[in-house]
Design an enzyme around this catalytic site. Sequence first.
Site, PDB file in Angstrom:
ATOM      1  CD  GLU A   3       0.051   1.154   3.169  1.00  0.00           C
ATOM      2  OE1 GLU A   3      -0.488   2.189   2.750  1.00  0.00           O
ATOM      3  OE2 GLU A   3       0.914   1.142   4.048  1.00  0.00           O
TER       4      GLU A   3
ATOM      5  CG  HIS B  56      -3.399  -0.256   5.082  1.00  0.00           C
ATOM      6  ND1 HIS B  56      -4.217   0.067   4.041  1.00  0.00           N
ATOM      7  CD2 HIS B  56      -2.795   0.910   5.458  1.00  0.00           C
ATOM      8  CE1 HIS B  56      -4.131   1.360   3.796  1.00  0.00           C
ATOM      9  NE2 HIS B  56      -3.268   1.892   4.640  1.00  0.00           N
TER      10      HIS B  56
END
Length: 372
Positions: free
Chosen positions: A33, A334
């Site tokens: 990410e 994440h």
Amino acid sequence: MVYISIPPPWGRGLKTPALDVDVAVRIDGSYGEGGGQILRTSIALSALLGRPVEIINIRAKRANPGLQPQHLTGVKAAALLTDAEVVGAEKGSTRLYFNPRTLKCGRYNIDIGTAGSISLVIQTLTPILLYAPCPTEVAITGGTDVAWAPPIDYMRHVFTKVLARFGAQVAIELVKRGHYPKGGGKAILKVQPVETLSAVDSPEFGRLVEIRGISHAVNLPPHVAERQAKAAREALERLGYKAEVELETRSDGLGPGSGVVLWAVSDTGNVVGGDALGERGKPAEVVGREAAEKLAATLASGSSLDPHMADMAVLYMALARGRSRMSTPELTTHLQTNIYIVEQFLPVKFKIENTGRHYIIQVEGAPHRHKY
């Protein structure tokens, strides 16, 4: 069982030449990410292990790449606590070298200088201070309730309670709220050192005991907090849940702002949360419903961690003694990114099992004792 492997880095190899320094770990900040969590986890583990780290391509995928004030504050605070040698700690810098040399403790005051998130600074400092030689208090000034970061009430009532399951004694005191763009909020992080963390084997949420929450409004009419809380309660009631939501109205902030944080507690001690932040043009009812829907989604999955806490929990799972198993409704980018970063520093290997209802995260920890 179906196990999901965390993929290797996108675009193997570093994209720019390394600094001419000795490092134990090199991290490509554009991995996964590509956000600030890579920096926070890398700095925390570097400080804990006493291993120098070089991070490049910091936040390369963001509209405003490089270090921003709250990232710099976390880095500089960690440097202060570890007497670290640091290169590249400047706004907009996409490369950072961090070499810790000791670990201190005591009382500190930190000012982000903007509405940058206090919660994100807490994310960086907490794992470091758990292994400090004495208890530490850090007063942090900045934003308590800002976009793209956990609200301070989430950190107080979810983050600290999940860490307590690992044996960590962490408390966060809210002094004053601060919202975007003026900030001016203040919170105090209090951390007791541990010998080592204990594993948590809790792949299921358990039986729901209670749902609580806080609906706050600063420099706004009191009915804003009331409407947020009412909408949250009603949304949960429609799904068969009952919640007690505390109202907090204040007039001591530098600017207006509002939000809701809800948390649910199980009979096994698990705590999961849901939150939403007010903004101009967003009805208070929408804020309350958003927080309720987030919490309800995690409860429906039977997960022991909500998606946001799962990101943060993997670091503590990896540092704990024994096998930890916890679950989350989503396998977010994440989460995958943070697992990859942790595995670059510690001799651990995570496994993720898709049960159909949720994802069970499993790891045999590498218990840490500070060796400075």
